[in-house]
Design a protein around this motif. Structure first.
Motif, PDB file in Angstrom:
ATOM      1  N   VAL A 200      79.072 150.260 -25.451  1.00 52.85           N
ATOM      2  CA  VAL A 200      78.750 148.856 -25.729  1.00 52.85           C
ATOM      3  C   VAL A 200      79.120 148.566 -27.181  1.00 52.85           C
ATOM      4  O   VAL A 200      78.649 149.236 -28.108  1.00 52.85           O
ATOM      5  CB  VAL A 200      77.260 148.561 -25.489  1.00 52.85           C
ATOM      6  CG1 VAL A 200      76.946 147.096 -25.808  1.00 52.85           C
ATOM      7  CG2 VAL A 200      76.885 148.871 -24.040  1.00 52.85           C
ATOM      8  N   GLU A 201      79.980 147.551 -27.372  1.00 51.15           N
ATOM      9  CA  GLU A 201      80.400 147.140 -28.713  1.00 51.15           C
ATOM     10  C   GLU A 201      79.850 145.756 -29.009  1.00 51.15           C
ATOM     11  O   GLU A 201      79.821 144.888 -28.124  1.00 51.15           O
ATOM     12  CB  GLU A 201      81.931 147.140 -28.814  1.00 51.15           C
ATOM     13  CG  GLU A 201      82.558 148.509 -28.580  1.00 51.15           C
ATOM     14  CD  GLU A 201      84.071 148.489 -28.749  1.00 51.15           C
ATOM     15  OE1 GLU A 201      84.617 147.395 -29.007  1.00 51.15           O
ATOM     16  OE2 GLU A 201      84.696 149.563 -28.638  1.00 51.15           O
ATOM     17  N   ARG A 202      79.449 145.557 -30.251  1.00 47.47           N
ATOM     18  CA  ARG A 202      78.864 144.282 -30.657  1.00 47.47           C
ATOM     19  C   ARG A 202      79.833 143.538 -31.591  1.00 47.47           C
ATOM     20  O   ARG A 202      80.378 144.119 -32.535  1.00 47.47           O
ATOM     21  CB  ARG A 202      77.526 144.509 -31.360  1.00 47.47           C
ATOM     22  CG  ARG A 202      76.441 145.050 -30.457  1.00 47.47           C
ATOM     23  CD  ARG A 202      75.178 145.380 -31.251  1.00 47.47           C
ATOM     24  NE  ARG A 202      74.648 144.180 -31.944  1.00 47.47           N
ATOM     25  CZ  ARG A 202      73.598 144.231 -32.750  1.00 47.47           C
ATOM     26  NH1 ARG A 202      72.975 145.393 -32.979  1.00 47.47           N
ATOM     27  NH2 ARG A 202      73.179 143.129 -33.336  1.00 47.47           N
ATOM     28  N   TYR A 203      80.008 142.252 -31.305  1.00 49.09           N
ATOM     29  CA  TYR A 203      80.890 141.392 -32.116  1.00 49.09           C
ATOM     30  C   TYR A 203      80.120 140.107 -32.441  1.00 49.09           C
ATOM     31  O   TYR A 203      79.130 139.758 -31.797  1.00 49.09           O
ATOM     32  CB  TYR A 203      82.170 141.044 -31.340  1.00 49.09           C
ATOM     33  CG  TYR A 203      83.064 142.241 -31.057  1.00 49.09           C
ATOM     34  CD1 TYR A 203      84.106 142.566 -31.931  1.00 49.09           C
ATOM     35  CD2 TYR A 203      82.880 143.029 -29.920  1.00 49.09           C
ATOM     36  CE1 TYR A 203      84.936 143.653 -31.682  1.00 49.09           C
ATOM     37  CE2 TYR A 203      83.696 144.106 -29.680  1.00 49.09           C
ATOM     38  CZ  TYR A 203      84.723 144.418 -30.555  1.00 49.09           C
ATOM     39  OH  TYR A 203      85.534 145.503 -30.318  1.00 49.09           O
ATOM     40  N   ARG A 204      80.686 139.364 -33.419  1.00 48.89           N
ATOM     41  CA  ARG A 204      80.175 138.031 -33.708  1.00 48.89           C
ATOM     42  C   ARG A 204      81.327 137.168 -34.227  1.00 48.89           C
ATOM     43  O   ARG A 204      82.270 137.658 -34.842  1.00 48.89           O
ATOM     44  CB  ARG A 204      79.031 138.068 -34.715  1.00 48.89           C
ATOM     45  CG  ARG A 204      79.393 138.502 -36.132  1.00 48.89           C
ATOM     46  CD  ARG A 204      78.160 138.576 -37.003  1.00 48.89           C
ATOM     47  NE  ARG A 204      78.495 138.936 -38.399  1.00 48.89           N
ATOM     48  CZ  ARG A 204      77.598 139.132 -39.348  1.00 48.89           C
ATOM     49  NH1 ARG A 204      76.284 139.034 -39.067  1.00 48.89           N
ATOM     50  NH2 ARG A 204      77.960 139.423 -40.583  1.00 48.89           N
TER      51      ARG A 204
ATOM     52  N   ARG B 268      83.167 142.938 -36.191  1.00 54.52           N
ATOM     53  CA  ARG B 268      82.651 143.982 -35.269  1.00 54.52           C
ATOM     54  C   ARG B 268      81.604 144.804 -36.020  1.00 54.52           C
ATOM     55  O   ARG B 268      81.797 145.162 -37.186  1.00 54.52           O
ATOM     56  CB  ARG B 268      83.778 144.889 -34.790  1.00 54.52           C
ATOM     57  CG  ARG B 268      83.328 146.043 -33.877  1.00 54.52           C
ATOM     58  CD  ARG B 268      84.527 146.890 -33.456  1.00 54.52           C
ATOM     59  NE  ARG B 268      84.130 147.993 -32.597  1.00 54.52           N
ATOM     60  CZ  ARG B 268      83.781 149.191 -33.010  1.00 54.52           C
ATOM     61  NH1 ARG B 268      83.779 149.450 -34.340  1.00 54.52           N
ATOM     62  NH2 ARG B 268      83.430 150.134 -32.166  1.00 54.52           N
ATOM     63  N   ARG B 269      80.519 145.106 -35.348  1.00 51.71           N
ATOM     64  CA  ARG B 269      79.448 145.900 -35.966  1.00 51.71           C
ATOM     65  C   ARG B 269      79.792 147.382 -35.849  1.00 51.71           C
ATOM     66  O   ARG B 269      80.058 147.882 -34.748  1.00 51.71           O
ATOM     67  CB  ARG B 269      78.115 145.610 -35.300  1.00 51.71           C
ATOM     68  CG  ARG B 269      76.922 146.287 -35.976  1.00 51.71           C
ATOM     69  CD  ARG B 269      75.626 145.858 -35.287  1.00 51.71           C
ATOM     70  NE  ARG B 269      74.466 146.410 -35.961  1.00 51.71           N
ATOM     71  CZ  ARG B 269      73.938 147.606 -35.684  1.00 51.71           C
ATOM     72  NH1 ARG B 269      74.495 148.374 -34.763  1.00 51.71           N
ATOM     73  NH2 ARG B 269      72.863 148.014 -36.354  1.00 51.71           N
ATOM     74  N   ASP B 270      79.781 148.106 -36.966  1.00 48.95           N
ATOM     75  CA  ASP B 270      80.056 149.542 -36.989  1.00 48.95           C
ATOM     76  C   ASP B 270      78.812 150.273 -36.456  1.00 48.95           C
ATOM     77  O   ASP B 270      77.738 150.197 -37.063  1.00 48.95           O
ATOM     78  CB  ASP B 270      80.363 149.978 -38.413  1.00 48.95           C
ATOM     79  CG  ASP B 270      80.811 151.431 -38.495  1.00 48.95           C
ATOM     80  OD1 ASP B 270      80.629 152.167 -37.487  1.00 48.95           O
ATOM     81  OD2 ASP B 270      81.329 151.850 -39.545  1.00 48.95           O
ATOM     82  N   PRO B 271      78.923 150.993 -35.334  1.00 53.85           N
ATOM     83  CA  PRO B 271      77.731 151.648 -34.771  1.00 53.85           C
ATOM     84  C   PRO B 271      77.200 152.768 -35.656  1.00 53.85           C
ATOM     85  O   PRO B 271      76.013 153.107 -35.567  1.00 53.85           O
ATOM     86  CB  PRO B 271      78.230 152.182 -33.426  1.00 53.85           C
ATOM     87  CG  PRO B 271      79.702 152.307 -33.571  1.00 53.85           C
ATOM     88  CD  PRO B 271      80.113 151.208 -34.495  1.00 53.85           C
ATOM     89  N   ALA B 272      78.051 153.343 -36.515  1.00 51.89           N
ATOM     90  CA  ALA B 272      77.601 154.443 -37.368  1.00 51.89           C
ATOM     91  C   ALA B 272      76.768 153.965 -38.545  1.00 51.89           C
ATOM     92  O   ALA B 272      75.758 154.580 -38.908  1.00 51.89           O
ATOM     93  CB  ALA B 272      78.802 155.239 -37.865  1.00 51.89           C
ATOM     94  N   THR B 273      77.180 152.830 -39.134  1.00 48.96           N
ATOM     95  CA  THR B 273      76.491 152.348 -40.341  1.00 48.96           C
ATOM     96  C   THR B 273      75.690 151.071 -40.112  1.00 48.96           C
ATOM     97  O   THR B 273      74.818 150.719 -40.920  1.00 48.96           O
ATOM     98  CB  THR B 273      77.516 152.090 -41.451  1.00 48.96           C
ATOM     99  OG1 THR B 273      78.425 151.053 -41.032  1.00 48.96           O
ATOM    100  CG2 THR B 273      78.308 153.356 -41.749  1.00 48.96           C
ATOM    101  N   GLY B 274      76.020 150.341 -39.033  1.00 48.84           N
ATOM    102  CA  GLY B 274      75.344 149.067 -38.787  1.00 48.84           C
ATOM    103  C   GLY B 274      75.926 147.910 -39.563  1.00 48.84           C
ATOM    104  O   GLY B 274      75.437 146.778 -39.446  1.00 48.84           O
ATOM    105  N   ALA B 275      77.000 148.159 -40.320  1.00 51.64           N
ATOM    106  CA  ALA B 275      77.624 147.088 -41.121  1.00 51.64           C
ATOM    107  C   ALA B 275      78.610 146.313 -40.261  1.00 51.64           C
ATOM    108  O   ALA B 275      79.241 146.852 -39.341  1.00 51.64           O
ATOM    109  CB  ALA B 275      78.329 147.692 -42.323  1.00 51.64           C
TER     110      ALA B 275
END
Length: 257
Positions: free
Chosen positions: A215-219, A177-184
């Motif tokens: 909106v949450e980003r995953y991969r 999961r992409r951390d929205p605060a840091t982008g990591a």
């Protein structure tokens, strides 16, 4: 001495005639004088009657223009409301303004949480040892309830076929999961099982206020030694404070080769 009466002497015809003429003349004069007095008394009365009629009708009996006094309209004392629209009337001359009725808008129809899972091509297509494929999870809250802890969970059945399946949280697959605060990108939990985990056993989650959209980003990536095959990734949304699922499940098709 005894009184002796004078002897009666008859009047002569001439004397009698003179007396009759004088009486007739006096009566004629009295009749003429009475008639003149009566006509003189009636004349002022007729004039007064004519003046009253002229004042009432606005015209003189002789056809001459009426006087200013008789032609002027009657006036009312100051402060008297005559009811005539002269522009100087009181509040009774104009009707009070009536305010427009207030309309209350109908209440908004209740709406609830809606979710969507999207990716390139509408499905995951992975290759063992290859790059990860991203997908997004969108949570759109309605106007019915806010959430203090809303959890997004992932589960899929074990893939069959291939080699190097093994056990573990990802069983050959890595979810991040992409951390929205840091982008990591940080590891996320992917449960591999054929049964359903009760919602009461889940914990954690993030707040989602009324009307909020998140909106949450995953991969997801397939490890080089992982299994191959096709099985959907089940994305669930759970309100961990209420021990229940908030909006059911969304299936994201997945094929690993």
């Amino acid at each position: 001495m005894p009184v002796r009466s004078a002897p009666f002497r008859p009047l002569s015809a001439a004397v009698v005639a003179a007396v009759l003429v004088a009486g007739a003349t006096g009566c004629g004069e009295e009749d003429r004088t009475g008639r003149e007095a009566a006509s003189g008394a009636a004349a002022p009365a007729a004039s007064a009657s004519a003046s009253v009629s002229a004042a009432a009708t606005g015209a003189s009996p002789s056809g001459a223009a009426p006087s200013t006094a008789s032609a002027a309209p009657a006036t009312s004392p100051p402060g008297t409301d005559t009811g005539i629209g002269t522009g100087t009337g009181t509040a009774s001359a104009t009707a009070p303004a009536v305010p427009a009725p207030r309309t209350t808008p109908p209440p908004a129809a209740p709406t609830r949480l809606t979710v969507a899972v999207e990716t390139r091509g509408g499905r995951l297509s992975l290759a063992r040892g290859g790059p990860a494929q991203e997908f997004t999870v969108t949570l759109r809250n309605g106007n019915s309830a806010g959430y203090r802890h809303l959890l997004v969970s992932f589960q899929m059945e074990a893939l069959v076929g291939g080699s190097g399946g093994g056990a573990g949280p990802g069983a050959g697959l890595a979810l991040e999961r992409r951390d929205p605060a840091t982008g990591a990108w940080r590891p996320a939990v992917l449960r591999i099982a054929g049964d359903r985990k009760p919602p009461s056993l889940f914990t954690g989650g993030s707040a989602l206020a009324l009307g909020e959209v998140r909106v949450e980003r995953y991969r997801l990536r397939a490890n080089a030694a992982g299994p191959v095959g096709s099985t959907p990734v089940i994305v669930s949304f759970i309100d961990t404070d209420a021990d229940r699922e908030a909006a059911g499940h969304v299936n994201l098709l997945n094929t690993t080769r």
